[in-house]
Design an enzyme around this catalytic site. Structure first.
Site, PDB file in Angstrom:
ATOM      1  N   PRO A 115      36.894  27.296  45.448  1.00 43.72           N
ATOM      2  CA  PRO A 115      37.410  28.669  45.436  1.00 43.72           C
ATOM      3  C   PRO A 115      37.620  29.253  44.038  1.00 43.72           C
ATOM      4  O   PRO A 115      38.751  29.504  43.609  1.00 43.72           O
ATOM      5  CB  PRO A 115      38.727  28.534  46.202  1.00 43.72           C
ATOM      6  CG  PRO A 115      39.193  27.150  45.861  1.00 43.72           C
ATOM      7  CD  PRO A 115      37.935  26.324  45.783  1.00 43.72           C
ATOM      8  N   CYS A 116      36.528  29.516  43.358  1.00 44.94           N
ATOM      9  CA  CYS A 116      36.613  30.044  41.994  1.00 44.94           C
ATOM     10  C   CYS A 116      37.309  31.405  41.950  1.00 44.94           C
ATOM     11  O   CYS A 116      37.840  31.790  40.912  1.00 44.94           O
ATOM     12  CB  CYS A 116      35.231  30.107  41.360  1.00 44.94           C
ATOM     13  SG  CYS A 116      33.991  30.951  42.353  1.00 44.94           S
TER      14      CYS A 116
END
Length: 184
Positions: free
Chosen positions: A142-143
């Site tokens: 989940p950048c």
């Protein structure tokens, strides 16, 4: 080994997931894509990024991942940290970055500097940003949960750029990982 992919619907558009069989007979994710406006754009990205990949219906274990990804795009708090990823081609530093970011729960955020500090490399915030810019596993890694030092959104290399990042964070009702004084 043949890479397979599927295109699936989400609340935000057409998503995509590519996988291959691992030696133990299980599937590992090779590439995941944030939603696009239409399925043909997803197929075009896979054709470019994974030449020779075959589109087919996913096995049950991949369907489970797809269902959780779709739930994330509906704003449901979902933990994707245990999804098996094919990290064989990912260099050591980005792999370490991904491990740290995978531990950030839905609805929480950290800064690039905090990720660097957790790696024991407090001066590496820009390198963290570059590693996340090359992330081939969004939203599983989940950048979008990693922000600039001032709490700003920073960059986002996915289609739609920062607006996509902002929308994902809004879906998660995200806030800083450390609770505020009155949230304890």
């Amino acid at each position: 080994m043949t890479v397979r992919f599927t295109v699936f619907g989400t609340a935000l558009g057409a998503g995509g997931l590519a996988w291959r069989s691992a030696p133990a007979g299980t599937a590992v994710v090779v590439r995941s894509l944030l939603p696009e406006r239409d399925a043909e754009r997803v197929r075009a990205t896979f054709a470019t990024d994974l030449p020779g990949a075959v589109e087919e219906d996913p096995p049950a274990e991949v369907t489970s991942v797809i269902e959780r990804v779709a739930a994330l795009f509906r704003g449901e708090p979902v933990d994707l940290s245990a999804v098996p990823l094919d990290l064989a081609a990912v260099p050591a530093f980005p792999r370490r970055v991904y491990e740290v970011v995978l531990a950030v729960p839905a609805g929480r955020t950290v800064t690039y500097g905090e990720v660097a500090a957790r790696l024991g490399e407090p001066g590496a915030a820009r390198a963290v940003g570059r590693a996340l810019g090359a992330n081939r596993f969004a939203p599983i890694v989940p950048c979008h949960r990693v922000l600039a030092a001032n709490g700003g959104l920073g960059g986002f290399s996915a289609p739609g750029g920062v607006a996509t990042k902002q929308r994902l964070l809004a879906l998660e009702r995200a806030r800083a990982e450390q609770p505020g004084l009155f949230e304890l």
